[in-house]
Design a protein around this motif. Sequence first.
Motif, PDB file in Angstrom:
ATOM      1  N   LEU A 104       0.836  -1.203   0.000  1.00  0.00           N
ATOM      2  CA  LEU A 104       0.000   0.000   0.000  1.00  0.00           C
ATOM      3  C   LEU A 104       0.869   1.251   0.000  1.00  0.00           C
ATOM      4  N   LEU A 105       1.878   1.279   0.876  1.00  0.00           N
ATOM      5  CA  LEU A 105       2.770   2.450   0.928  1.00  0.00           C
ATOM      6  C   LEU A 105       3.393   2.694  -0.446  1.00  0.00           C
ATOM      7  N   TYR A 106       3.882   1.621  -1.070  1.00  0.00           N
ATOM      8  CA  TYR A 106       4.509   1.784  -2.383  1.00  0.00           C
ATOM      9  C   TYR A 106       3.493   2.330  -3.397  1.00  0.00           C
ATOM     10  N   SER A 107       2.278   1.753  -3.393  1.00  0.00           N
ATOM     11  CA  SER A 107       1.277   2.182  -4.380  1.00  0.00           C
ATOM     12  C   SER A 107       0.943   3.668  -4.209  1.00  0.00           C
ATOM     13  N   TRP A 108       0.961   4.154  -2.972  1.00  0.00           N
ATOM     14  CA  TRP A 108       0.654   5.578  -2.755  1.00  0.00           C
ATOM     15  C   TRP A 108       1.826   6.470  -3.161  1.00  0.00           C
ATOM     16  N   THR A 109       3.061   5.972  -3.067  1.00  0.00           N
ATOM     17  CA  THR A 109       4.181   6.809  -3.539  1.00  0.00           C
ATOM     18  C   THR A 109       4.029   7.079  -5.031  1.00  0.00           C
ATOM     19  N   VAL A 110       3.432   6.111  -5.743  1.00  0.00           N
ATOM     20  CA  VAL A 110       3.231   6.262  -7.185  1.00  0.00           C
ATOM     21  C   VAL A 110       1.967   7.084  -7.474  1.00  0.00           C
ATOM     22  N   ALA A 111       0.868   6.746  -6.791  1.00  0.00           N
ATOM     23  CA  ALA A 111      -0.429   7.354  -7.117  1.00  0.00           C
ATOM     24  C   ALA A 111      -0.586   8.760  -6.545  1.00  0.00           C
ATOM     25  N   LEU A 112       0.104   9.043  -5.431  1.00  0.00           N
ATOM     26  CA  LEU A 112      -0.079  10.334  -4.744  1.00  0.00           C
ATOM     27  C   LEU A 112       1.274  11.012  -4.489  1.00  0.00           C
ATOM     28  N   PRO A 113       1.970  11.366  -5.574  1.00  0.00           N
ATOM     29  CA  PRO A 113       3.317  11.940  -5.390  1.00  0.00           C
ATOM     30  C   PRO A 113       3.305  13.239  -4.575  1.00  0.00           C
ATOM     31  N   GLU A 114       2.135  13.920  -4.532  1.00  0.00           N
ATOM     32  CA  GLU A 114       2.072  15.182  -3.782  1.00  0.00           C
ATOM     33  C   GLU A 114       2.087  14.955  -2.270  1.00  0.00           C
ATOM     34  N   GLU A 115       1.773  13.744  -1.845  1.00  0.00           N
ATOM     35  CA  GLU A 115       1.848  13.440  -0.405  1.00  0.00           C
ATOM     36  C   GLU A 115       3.288  13.013  -0.090  1.00  0.00           C
ATOM     37  N   SER A 116       4.145  14.003   0.080  1.00  0.00           N
ATOM     38  CA  SER A 116       5.590  13.733   0.103  1.00  0.00           C
ATOM     39  C   SER A 116       6.022  12.926   1.330  1.00  0.00           C
ATOM     40  N   LYS A 117       5.251  13.005   2.407  1.00  0.00           N
ATOM     41  CA  LYS A 117       5.651  12.272   3.616  1.00  0.00           C
ATOM     42  C   LYS A 117       5.496  10.755   3.438  1.00  0.00           C
ATOM     43  N   ILE A 118       4.599  10.354   2.530  1.00  0.00           N
ATOM     44  CA  ILE A 118       4.467   8.916   2.246  1.00  0.00           C
ATOM     45  C   ILE A 118       5.776   8.412   1.636  1.00  0.00           C
ATOM     46  N   LYS A 119       6.326   9.195   0.711  1.00  0.00           N
ATOM     47  CA  LYS A 119       7.625   8.826   0.116  1.00  0.00           C
ATOM     48  C   LYS A 119       8.715   8.806   1.170  1.00  0.00           C
ATOM     49  N   ASP A 120       8.724   9.814   2.038  1.00  0.00           N
ATOM     50  CA  ASP A 120       9.740   9.858   3.107  1.00  0.00           C
ATOM     51  C   ASP A 120       9.683   8.575   3.928  1.00  0.00           C
ATOM     52  N   ALA A 121       8.463   8.153   4.283  1.00  0.00           N
ATOM     53  CA  ALA A 121       8.306   6.958   5.118  1.00  0.00           C
ATOM     54  C   ALA A 121       8.744   5.713   4.357  1.00  0.00           C
ATOM     55  N   TYR A 122       8.310   5.586   3.110  1.00  0.00           N
ATOM     56  CA  TYR A 122       8.626   4.392   2.323  1.00  0.00           C
ATOM     57  C   TYR A 122      10.146   4.269   2.099  1.00  0.00           C
ATOM     58  N   TYR A 123      10.790   5.388   1.720  1.00  0.00           N
ATOM     59  CA  TYR A 123      12.226   5.305   1.434  1.00  0.00           C
ATOM     60  C   TYR A 123      13.052   5.147   2.708  1.00  0.00           C
ATOM     61  N   MET A 124      12.529   5.634   3.822  1.00  0.00           N
ATOM     62  CA  MET A 124      13.186   5.359   5.109  1.00  0.00           C
ATOM     63  C   MET A 124      13.173   3.856   5.376  1.00  0.00           C
ATOM     64  N   LEU A 125      12.033   3.210   5.126  1.00  0.00           N
ATOM     65  CA  LEU A 125      11.943   1.753   5.341  1.00  0.00           C
ATOM     66  C   LEU A 125      12.882   1.006   4.393  1.00  0.00           C
TER      67      LEU A 125
END
Lengths: 15, 133
Positions: free
Chosen positions: B104-125
């Motif tokens: 889910l986290l990965y899919s949101w990094t793709v679908a919702l690039p404007e939610e930058s904190k999702i990317k921060d969390a995913y790439y931290m993991l």
Amino acid sequence: TVSFHDDSDEDLLNV
Amino acid sequence: DKATNPSNRQEDWEYIIGFCDQINKELEGPQIAVRLLAHKIQSPQEWEAVQALTVLEACMKNCGRRFHNEVGKFRFLNELIKVVSPKYLGDRISEKVKTKVIELLYSWTVALPEESKIKDAYYMLKRQGIVMF
């Protein structure tokens, strides 16, 4: 309580 | 509770869509919903957690930007991180639930690039070796 306009957040956890 | 009831024999879309509708009707729906969902996603009962993740995914598709904004806060993302991290709940949570959280986290990094904190969390993991592939 949290309100609709509350944009507060916490810091990202470190694992 | 009905949408994630462990005694449901299959996912109950009437209740899942009902939950989405309630979020859309209430001013503070998204804030309240993510707190409830985080609690269910951390359930030691796999089936309850799996259903909660289905509800979360349905809300992301049906509840619009107000809900995306709430999921895109570290306050909620940290609750998902706790599920996959062995430092928190990871050792007690099934692989199925952990895999779904990461997907889910990965899919949101793709679908919702404007939610930058999702990317921060995913790439931290990823950096920490919790997301392997």
